[in-house]
Design a protein around this motif. Structure first.
Motif, PDB file in Angstrom:
ATOM      1  N   ASN B  32       0.871  -1.168   0.000  1.00 55.77           N
ATOM      2  CA  ASN B  32       0.000   0.000   0.000  1.00 55.77           C
ATOM      3  C   ASN B  32       0.916   1.227   0.000  1.00 55.77           C
ATOM      4  O   ASN B  32       1.920   1.255   0.713  1.00 55.77           O
ATOM      5  CB  ASN B  32      -0.883   0.033   1.244  1.00 55.77           C
ATOM      6  CG  ASN B  32      -1.872  -1.119   1.283  1.00 55.77           C
ATOM      7  OD1 ASN B  32      -2.266  -1.654   0.248  1.00 55.77           O
ATOM      8  ND2 ASN B  32      -2.260  -1.510   2.477  1.00 55.77           N
ATOM      9  N   TYR B  34       1.282   5.629   0.056  1.00 59.69           N
ATOM     10  CA  TYR B  34       0.609   6.820   0.577  1.00 59.69           C
ATOM     11  C   TYR B  34       1.421   8.077   0.256  1.00 59.69           C
ATOM     12  O   TYR B  34       2.651   8.054   0.265  1.00 59.69           O
ATOM     13  CB  TYR B  34       0.461   6.747   2.108  1.00 59.69           C
ATOM     14  CG  TYR B  34      -0.163   5.480   2.626  1.00 59.69           C
ATOM     15  CD1 TYR B  34       0.605   4.345   2.840  1.00 59.69           C
ATOM     16  CD2 TYR B  34      -1.524   5.427   2.937  1.00 59.69           C
ATOM     17  CE1 TYR B  34       0.036   3.177   3.329  1.00 59.69           C
ATOM     18  CE2 TYR B  34      -2.096   4.266   3.434  1.00 59.69           C
ATOM     19  CZ  TYR B  34      -1.317   3.149   3.625  1.00 59.69           C
ATOM     20  OH  TYR B  34      -1.889   1.996   4.111  1.00 59.69           O
ATOM     21  N   TYR B  49      -3.857   7.573  -1.366  1.00 60.31           N
ATOM     22  CA  TYR B  49      -3.304   6.259  -1.084  1.00 60.31           C
ATOM     23  C   TYR B  49      -3.700   5.306  -2.200  1.00 60.31           C
ATOM     24  O   TYR B  49      -4.682   5.536  -2.920  1.00 60.31           O
ATOM     25  CB  TYR B  49      -3.698   5.726   0.293  1.00 60.31           C
ATOM     26  CG  TYR B  49      -5.148   5.353   0.481  1.00 60.31           C
ATOM     27  CD1 TYR B  49      -6.062   6.299   0.925  1.00 60.31           C
ATOM     28  CD2 TYR B  49      -5.571   4.042   0.282  1.00 60.31           C
ATOM     29  CE1 TYR B  49      -7.386   5.941   1.133  1.00 60.31           C
ATOM     30  CE2 TYR B  49      -6.889   3.685   0.498  1.00 60.31           C
ATOM     31  CZ  TYR B  49      -7.791   4.644   0.931  1.00 60.31           C
ATOM     32  OH  TYR B  49      -9.092   4.293   1.140  1.00 60.31           O
ATOM     33  N   VAL B  51      -3.784   0.978  -3.232  1.00 57.78           N
ATOM     34  CA  VAL B  51      -3.653  -0.420  -2.830  1.00 57.78           C
ATOM     35  C   VAL B  51      -3.184  -1.292  -3.990  1.00 57.78           C
ATOM     36  O   VAL B  51      -2.997  -2.496  -3.811  1.00 57.78           O
ATOM     37  CB  VAL B  51      -4.960  -0.962  -2.228  1.00 57.78           C
ATOM     38  CG1 VAL B  51      -5.337  -0.165  -0.985  1.00 57.78           C
ATOM     39  CG2 VAL B  51      -6.085  -0.919  -3.245  1.00 57.78           C
ATOM     40  N   GLU B  59      -8.013  11.741  -0.786  1.00 57.99           N
ATOM     41  CA  GLU B  59      -8.624  12.092   0.491  1.00 57.99           C
ATOM     42  C   GLU B  59      -9.069  13.552   0.547  1.00 57.99           C
ATOM     43  O   GLU B  59     -10.013  13.877   1.243  1.00 57.99           O
ATOM     44  CB  GLU B  59      -7.643  11.831   1.635  1.00 57.99           C
ATOM     45  CG  GLU B  59      -7.415  10.364   1.904  1.00 57.99           C
ATOM     46  CD  GLU B  59      -8.668   9.688   2.438  1.00 57.99           C
ATOM     47  OE1 GLU B  59      -9.234  10.146   3.436  1.00 57.99           O
ATOM     48  OE2 GLU B  59      -9.099   8.686   1.827  1.00 57.99           O
ATOM     49  N   THR B  96       0.303  -5.283   2.702  1.00 58.46           N
ATOM     50  CA  THR B  96      -1.094  -5.446   2.310  1.00 58.46           C
ATOM     51  C   THR B  96      -1.988  -5.709   3.514  1.00 58.46           C
ATOM     52  O   THR B  96      -3.195  -5.579   3.436  1.00 58.46           O
ATOM     53  CB  THR B  96      -1.244  -6.594   1.308  1.00 58.46           C
ATOM     54  OG1 THR B  96      -0.610  -7.764   1.827  1.00 58.46           O
ATOM     55  CG2 THR B  96      -0.605  -6.231  -0.014  1.00 58.46           C
ATOM     56  N   ARG B  97      -1.372  -6.084   4.646  1.00 52.24           N
ATOM     57  CA  ARG B  97      -2.162  -6.219   5.870  1.00 52.24           C
ATOM     58  C   ARG B  97      -2.632  -4.852   6.344  1.00 52.24           C
ATOM     59  O   ARG B  97      -3.549  -4.759   7.140  1.00 52.24           O
ATOM     60  CB  ARG B  97      -1.340  -6.893   6.972  1.00 52.24           C
ATOM     61  CG  ARG B  97      -0.944  -8.312   6.668  1.00 52.24           C
ATOM     62  CD  ARG B  97      -0.172  -8.912   7.830  1.00 52.24           C
ATOM     63  NE  ARG B  97       1.077  -8.217   8.064  1.00 52.24           N
ATOM     64  CZ  ARG B  97       1.334  -7.530   9.180  1.00 52.24           C
ATOM     65  NH1 ARG B  97       0.437  -7.432  10.123  1.00 52.24           N
ATOM     66  NH2 ARG B  97       2.500  -6.919   9.334  1.00 52.24           N
ATOM     67  N   GLY B  98      -1.939  -3.794   5.852  1.00 52.72           N
ATOM     68  CA  GLY B  98      -2.373  -2.444   6.160  1.00 52.72           C
ATOM     69  C   GLY B  98      -2.155  -2.020   7.587  1.00 52.72           C
ATOM     70  O   GLY B  98      -3.001  -1.348   8.169  1.00 52.72           O
ATOM     71  N   THR B  99      -1.051  -2.386   8.168  1.00 53.87           N
ATOM     72  CA  THR B  99      -0.794  -1.958   9.540  1.00 53.87           C
ATOM     73  C   THR B  99       0.179  -0.778   9.546  1.00 53.87           C
ATOM     74  O   THR B  99      -0.085   0.220   8.904  1.00 53.87           O
ATOM     75  CB  THR B  99      -0.283  -3.134  10.388  1.00 53.87           C
ATOM     76  OG1 THR B  99       0.864  -3.695   9.752  1.00 53.87           O
ATOM     77  CG2 THR B  99      -1.370  -4.185  10.520  1.00 53.87           C
ATOM     78  N   ALA B 101       2.883   2.015   8.864  1.00 56.22           N
ATOM     79  CA  ALA B 101       3.425   2.582   7.637  1.00 56.22           C
ATOM     80  C   ALA B 101       4.860   3.030   7.884  1.00 56.22           C
ATOM     81  O   ALA B 101       5.216   3.454   8.977  1.00 56.22           O
ATOM     82  CB  ALA B 101       2.580   3.767   7.176  1.00 56.22           C
TER      83      ALA B 101
END
Lengths: 110, 112
Positions: B32, B34, B49, B51, B59, B96-99, B101
């Motif tokens: 991901n 940003y 952002y 994915v 945003e 990709t787990r999106g935790t 950054a």
């Protein structure tokens, strides 16, 4: 709307004087809370992730804790090199983005 | 290990000129990505952002756009810069787990 509030805005400590930084949050469905350190003119450096109330993480002189409404970053016997801005961020379940607070600028005086 | 590269470190551009900031990530696949902006004394504001390739979420409506032409490349652009576009721009990636950054070193943009 997700909100993250950090306090104090700035904190000056003598070397060796322990203290805590606060991060309070208002979100629906917390997925994770993150602490970063940022030096002037640099990108934030990742410190900790906390996922659930009661969780604690430690790294050198820093310890992060989490409750259902806030997180604390405790700094024990700080040194001048711990001077930086400390940022808190939250991530809500099902959302990829992080919402940041405005940070606490920490100055450790030798 | 994973690394993130962001350039240039500083940039001074006249009002009305175009902008292109580039960010690349090494050592991971399908991250991901940003773009954040940090104004003086303020928190980080998420701008875009992504994915995946070609997938961009905006945003904040503004004078900027983002593109992801390759898996590990993220570009921030503007056709005509405004004075209000000045700030510190940060690129970041997460798994990709999106935790958590991880951030690049940032670009200080001054529009004159």
């Amino acid at each position: 709307e997700d909100q993250v509030t950090q306090s104090p805005e700035a904190l000056r400590l003598q070397e060796g004087e322990s203290s805590s930084l606060n991060c309070s949050y208002t979100v629906s469905g917390l997925r994770g809370l993150f602490w970063y350190r940022q030096d002037p003119g640099k990108g934030p450096e990742f410190l900790f992730t906390l996922y659930s109330a009661g969780e604690e993480k430690e790294k050198e002189r820093l310890k992060a804790t989490l409750t259902k409404k806030e997180s604390f970053l405790h700094i024990t016997a700080p040194k001048p090199e711990d001077s930086a801005t400390y940022l808190c961020a939250v991530q809500v379940g099902g959302n990829e983005k992080l919402t940041f607070g405005t940070g606490t600028r920490l100055t450790i005086i030798p | 290990s994973q690394t993130i590269h962001q350039w240039p470190a500083t940039l001074v551009q006249p009002v009305g000129s175009p902008l292109s900031l580039e960010c690349t990530v090494e050592g991971t696949s399908n991250p991901n990505l940003y773009w954040y902006r940090q104004a003086a004394g303020r928190g980080l504001q998420l701008l875009f952002y992504s994915v995946g390739i070609g997938q961009i979420s905006s945003e904040v409506p503004q004078n900027l756009s983002a593109s992801r032409p390759q898996d590990r490349q993220f570009i921030l652009s503007s056709k005509k810069l405004l004075l209000s576009d000045s700030g510190f721009y940060l690129c970041a990636w997460s798994s990709t787990r999106g935790t958590e950054a991880f951030f690049g070193q940032g670009t200080r943009l001054t529009v004159v």
